[in-house]
Design an enzyme around this catalytic site. Structure first.
Site, mmCIF file in Angstrom:
data_model
loop_
_atom_site.group_PDB
_atom_site.id
_atom_site.type_symbol
_atom_site.label_atom_id
_atom_site.label_comp_id
_atom_site.label_asym_id
_atom_site.label_seq_id
_atom_site.Cartn_x
_atom_site.Cartn_y
_atom_site.Cartn_z
ATOM 1 N N LYS A 190 0.965 -1.118 -0.023
ATOM 2 C CA LYS A 190 -0.037 -0.058 -0.064
ATOM 3 C C LYS A 190 0.842 1.440 -0.148
ATOM 4 C CE LYS A 190 -2.104 2.071 3.756
ATOM 5 N NZ LYS A 190 -3.066 2.058 5.106
ATOM 6 N N ARG A 192 0.573 5.500 0.456
ATOM 7 C CA ARG A 192 -0.544 6.498 1.043
ATOM 8 C C ARG A 192 0.212 7.826 0.412
ATOM 9 N NH1 ARG A 192 -4.994 7.094 4.540
ATOM 10 N NH2 ARG A 192 -4.447 5.084 5.615
HETATM 11 C C1 R5P Z 1 -2.597 2.037 8.771
HETATM 12 O O1 R5P Z 1 -1.581 2.248 9.283
HETATM 13 C C2 R5P Z 1 -3.677 1.749 9.801
HETATM 14 O O2 R5P Z 1 -3.494 0.295 10.445
HETATM 15 C C3 R5P Z 1 -5.024 1.573 9.033
HETATM 16 O O3 R5P Z 1 -5.133 0.932 8.072
HETATM 17 C C4 R5P Z 1 -5.488 3.193 8.666
HETATM 18 O O4 R5P Z 1 -5.094 3.890 9.714
HETATM 19 C C5 R5P Z 1 -6.665 3.341 8.237
HETATM 20 O O5 R5P Z 1 -6.748 4.799 7.878
HETATM 21 P P1 R5P Z 1 -7.885 4.914 6.753
HETATM 22 O O6 R5P Z 1 -9.168 4.539 6.853
HETATM 23 O O7 R5P Z 1 -7.826 6.410 6.745
HETATM 24 O O8 R5P Z 1 -7.276 4.475 5.331
#
Ligand code: R5P
Length: 303
Positions: A190, A192
């Protein structure tokens, strides 16, 4: 005399009431009001001296306010000479800010830990922390409970399912979950965008075609991770997606976007109060009250 008292802040009273009911205790008498300029005022009306006290407060939206409220409750209990005070924080707000992502950024989680200590709390009881960095930020003992068994049970896992780890941060959490459930594990890659928050899935390590998928994450915040991971998996032939997450932060348009997403079932807990307008049909909410009540009972036995 050593009594056990349970108090609740305002962030998640339904959860506090459930815990009190299981423990056959009444919630303590506390006034939490706001002055006209919105400053918080806390006044504890029960006899506290020499007693062991638990305070239930999630640091959910608005986290700043709920944190100050928690700290004021801690300060009031300290000044009334409580023997031992546990902050029961089902969702530790600010925990996503557990490191300096960009130069010059505050490590907010570290400071929040200090606030909680300085307020007079002797220990913390919490659930499924965002990362391993958080516990060392506290100088007081932290007990962290896991929701993996609770959520796995609620999702009715079967032996054919595949566990998918949505990102690098969730690797060890997913590995533990897959091991406990005796299921195979596949990893996603992933990325971001730190400015826009947008998520892109760029890779997968295994075959998910025709499989039912279970993802065990800690938080659903914007929903980007859940939505993009599920889209990617369905595009790779996954049959059904069960997305489990402990903390339903559900910020901004998350619930509208999750409703329209390809996710078949979302299973979350009530560490954060979920208002009725966010309770969509594909969202199942399981309570952490029995888990917290059992641990509080366990702690009480040791005093
Ligand atoms: C990532 O490090 C966490 O484990 C979650 O996947 C994340 O914080 C989820 O955030 P969002 O819903 O904004 O993608």
């Amino acid at each position: 005399m050593n009594n056990f008292l349970l108090f609740s802040g305002t962030s998640n009273r339904p959860l506090a009431q459930k815990i009190a009911q299981i423990l056959k205790l009444n919630l303590g008498n506390i006034e939490i009001t706001r002055f006209i300029d919105n400053e918080c005022r806390v006044c504890v009306n029960d006899e506290i001296a020499g007693n062991t006290v638990f305070v239930i407060q999630s640091l959910s939206q608005i986290a700043d306010q709920n944190l100050v409220e928690l700290c004021l409750i801690g300060q009031a209990l300290y000044s009334l000479k409580a023997k031992l005070v546990t902050a029961v924080i089902p969702w530790l707000g600010y925990s996503k800010q557990d490191k300096e992502f960009r130069r010059g950024e505050a490590v907010s989680a570290q400071l929040v830990a200090k606030f909680i200590e300085v307020a007079g709390f002797n220990q913390v009881l919490t659930i499924q922390l965002h990362s391993e960095k958080l516990v060392p930020y506290f100088k007081i003992p932290v007990t962290e409970l896991s929701t993996s068994a609770l959520l796995a049970h609620a999702a009715n896992l079967n032996t054919e399912m595949v566990v998918v780890s949505p990102d690098q941060g969730g690797k060890s959490r997913s590995e533990k979950f897959a091991q406990e459930a005796n299921l195979t594990l596949v990893y996603l890659k992933k990325e971001r965008n730190l400015t826009t928050g947008e998520v892109k899935i760029t890779g997968i390590t295994g075959d998910v075609a025709g499989k039912e998928i279970v993802i065990f994450d800690d938080i659903i915040n914007t929903g980007e991770t859940a939505i993009r991971a599920s889209e990617f998996l369905k595009n790779h032939g996954a049959k059904k997606i069960y997305f489990l997450a402990t903390h339903a932060v559900l910020a901004g348009l998350a619930i509208q976007n999750l409703k329209q997403s390809v996710i078949d079932q979302l299973v979350v807990t009530d560490t954060i109060f979920i208002p009725s307008d966010k309770q969509i049909s594909k969202l199942k909410v399981v309570s952490v009250a029995p888990l917290l009540a059992a641990e509080i009972r366990n702690m009480i036995k040791q005093y």
